[in-house]
Scaffold this motif. Structure first.
Motif, short mmCIF file in Angstrom:
data_model
loop_
_atom_site.label_atom_id
_atom_site.label_comp_id
_atom_site.label_asym_id
_atom_site.label_seq_id
_atom_site.Cartn_x
_atom_site.Cartn_y
_atom_site.Cartn_z
N GLY A 195 0.80 -1.22 0.00
CA GLY A 195 0.00 0.00 0.00
C GLY A 195 0.83 1.26 0.00
N THR A 196 2.14 1.15 0.30
CA THR A 196 3.01 2.33 0.24
C THR A 196 4.05 2.19 -0.85
OG1 THR A 196 4.74 1.57 1.77
CG2 THR A 196 2.75 2.56 2.74
N LEU A 208 -10.32 -5.01 -8.20
CA LEU A 208 -9.04 -5.72 -8.17
C LEU A 208 -7.97 -4.98 -8.97
CD1 LEU A 208 -10.31 -9.38 -8.64
CD2 LEU A 208 -9.83 -8.19 -6.49
N TRP A 209 -8.38 -4.35 -10.06
CA TRP A 209 -7.45 -3.60 -10.91
C TRP A 209 -6.74 -2.49 -10.13
CZ3 TRP A 209 -8.95 0.20 -15.39
CH2 TRP A 209 -7.84 0.42 -16.22
N LEU A 210 -7.42 -1.97 -9.10
CA LEU A 210 -6.81 -0.92 -8.28
C LEU A 210 -5.48 -1.35 -7.68
CD1 LEU A 210 -9.82 0.50 -6.20
CD2 LEU A 210 -8.66 1.58 -8.12
N PHE A 256 -2.01 2.05 -8.77
CA PHE A 256 -1.45 2.50 -7.48
C PHE A 256 -0.80 3.87 -7.63
CE2 PHE A 256 2.46 2.90 -4.97
CZ PHE A 256 1.95 2.87 -3.69
N HIS A 257 0.02 4.03 -8.66
CA HIS A 257 0.74 5.29 -8.85
C HIS A 257 -0.22 6.43 -9.21
CE1 HIS A 257 4.63 3.51 -8.30
NE2 HIS A 257 4.47 2.64 -9.29
N HIS A 276 6.17 8.63 -8.46
CA HIS A 276 4.95 8.04 -9.03
C HIS A 276 4.79 8.47 -10.49
CE1 HIS A 276 3.73 6.46 -5.17
NE2 HIS A 276 3.81 7.66 -4.63
N LEU A 277 5.08 9.73 -10.77
CA LEU A 277 5.01 10.23 -12.15
C LEU A 277 6.02 9.53 -13.04
CD1 LEU A 277 4.61 14.04 -11.41
CD2 LEU A 277 2.82 12.48 -12.17
N ILE A 278 7.21 9.33 -12.52
CA ILE A 278 8.25 8.63 -13.28
C ILE A 278 7.82 7.20 -13.57
CG2 ILE A 278 10.61 7.73 -13.15
CD1 ILE A 278 11.32 10.30 -11.57
N ALA A 279 7.21 6.54 -12.58
CA ALA A 279 6.72 5.17 -12.78
C ALA A 279 5.64 5.11 -13.85
CB ALA A 279 6.18 4.61 -11.45
#
Length: 434
Positions: free
Chosen positions: A42-43, A123-125, A131-132, A261-264
């Motif tokens: 979750g993190t 589930l897709w979440l 996540f990002h 997160h943006l890079i991911a």
């Protein structure tokens, strides 16, 4: 000595130490006497290394059979790993499998169609991309709230059920409300914020709004979240400056707190780094002239469509503010321009890269007689707006405000192809499940 439960985001601070990790196995691969567990909690995401020599034959056999999305508690040692995106991995010393799914997880690493993914949105979440996206959304909303509190605004929670239509009667969901009769799901909280700004001066809200538009474009949702602000004594110019400062602050804080997160998401960070106030501006009249020169079939008085907005905004690296639209193309409450009463003191902010309108705004009509005339022209029932007219009877002042679409902002900042990924559970023309 008891071990500490450590989240992924903090593991880099515990290199060489033994810890407890609680999460899920989102993928795995094994090779002979070693298994590589892809873990999430979750993190963030981290790799766990499980070796047969450490765990024993029976435990290692269970690990090889483990299904994706099994929930686990791990005791392990944090080890530096320069190949990892977070710089560490976990050497598994002990593993407790809390829940082993009864069947294979339906969302595998293979390609899935969007209908399948939306049907399994719950589930897709859990996937890395989603996540990002939602982590960025969280930082956007956090920045919105911070901006207002830093600038001495008061939060006003506006109602979801309303008897007064804020935009267009043709785009509302109506509900029978006990013996009262028909009420509507709110299209906007603006009218109520106007009342509140006469009490608190500078106010804002943040909540769900509803538009019954039969639209299937990549920019539209039926239920979406909107941030609105209203300020007493603010002019049209003050209003545009406030919008620029809000967007600049959001971008600054997202880059500061959610860059990984943006890079991911493979977002081009350099484009966002250019978003700083002031932003380019043009009038609606100038916009029509630009479009006509580029060969578009548009006349003065026509609404700007998605293709028009994309063309206009594509000329700039920052959001573009288009102001002073024709009176008849906008809502009843917008203040006429004293220099040209055929247009109103309003603006739309268009995001670059083809993401369209993210803000709609205006200075509000503050004189009762002008508002009465506009209600009549818009064929809206005066009796349902008596309370709104009261605001013009008792200490009325010029005031201005705007609405920011959260999902459109998320889509733009994340670089998404469709707005349905910008909200946890999208409500579209054909979808209310799950």
């Amino acid at each position: 000595m008891s071990l500490s439960w450590i989240y992924t985001k903090d593991l880099k601070n515990f290199i060489g130490q033994k810890i407890i990790y609680k999460g899920w196995v989102w993928n795995k691969r094994s090779s002979g006497k070693i298994a590589f567990l892809q873990l999430r909690d979750g993190t963030g995401f981290v790799q766990g290394i499980a070796e047969k020599s450490t765990l024993g034959e029976d435990v290692f056999s269970d690990i090889k059979k483990i299904r994706n999305e099994s929930s686990v508690i791990i005791e392990g040692e944090v080890q530096k790993d320069d190949r990892s995106p977070i710089g560490v991995e976990i050497i598994v010393k002990k593993i407790d499998i809390l829940n082993q799914p009864e069947e294979d997880y339906p969302i595998s690493n293979k390609e899935h169609g969007i209908d399948f993914l939306m049907e399994n949105r719950h589930l897709w979440l859990r996937s890395r991309r989603q996540f990002h996206i939602l982590a960025v959304r969280n930082e956007i909303i956090k920045a919105v709230r911070e901006f207002y509190y830093n600038n001495n605004f008061t939060l006003i929670d506006t109602p979801i059920f309303t008897g007064s239509i804020g935009e267009s009667a043709g785009n509302t969901f109506d509900i029978e409300y006990f013996d009262y009769g028909k009420v509507y799901l709110a299209q906007t909280g603006q009218l109520y914020l106007e009342a509140a700004c006469m009490a608190h001066g500078k106010v804002f809200n943040l909540g769900p709004t509803f538009r019954a538009e039969k639209s299937k474009t990549r920019r539209h949702l039926i239920e979406f979240w909107m941030n609105e602000a209203e300020v007493a004594y603010y002019t049209h110019e003050d209003n545009m400056n406030l919008q620029e400062n809000l967007i600049s602050y959001i971008i600054e804080k997202v880059l500061e707190r959610a860059k990984e997160h943006l890079i991911a998401l493979d977002r081009d960070i350099s484009k966002l780094e250019k978003i700083k106030a002031p932003f380019p501006r043009m009038t609606y009249t100038q916009a029509v002239e630009v479009l006509q020169k580029k060969g578009y079939s548009i006349e003065w008085g026509d609404d700007l469509g998605a293709e028009h907005e994309t063309e206009l905004a594509s000329q700039y690296e920052k959001p573009l503010i288009v102001e002073k639209y024709p009176k008849n193309a906008k809502a009843f409450y917008m203040q006429p321009d004293p220099e040209n009463p055929e247009v109103v003191l309003c603006d739309d902010m268009l995001a670059p890269e083809g993401y369209g309108e993210i803000i709609g705004a205006s200075e509000r009509i503050w004189e009762k007689e002008i508002l009465l005339k506009r209600l009549e022209e818009s064929k809206l029932p005066k009796e349902e707006y008596e309370w709104y007219l009261d605001l013009r009877k008792f200490g009325s002042v010029p005031h201005s405000g705007f609405g920011l679409g959260i999902e459109r902002t998320v889509a733009w900042i994340c670089g998404l192809n469709h707005i349905r990924e910008a909200i946890p559970f999208a409500r579209t023309l054909y979808r209310v499940y799950p």
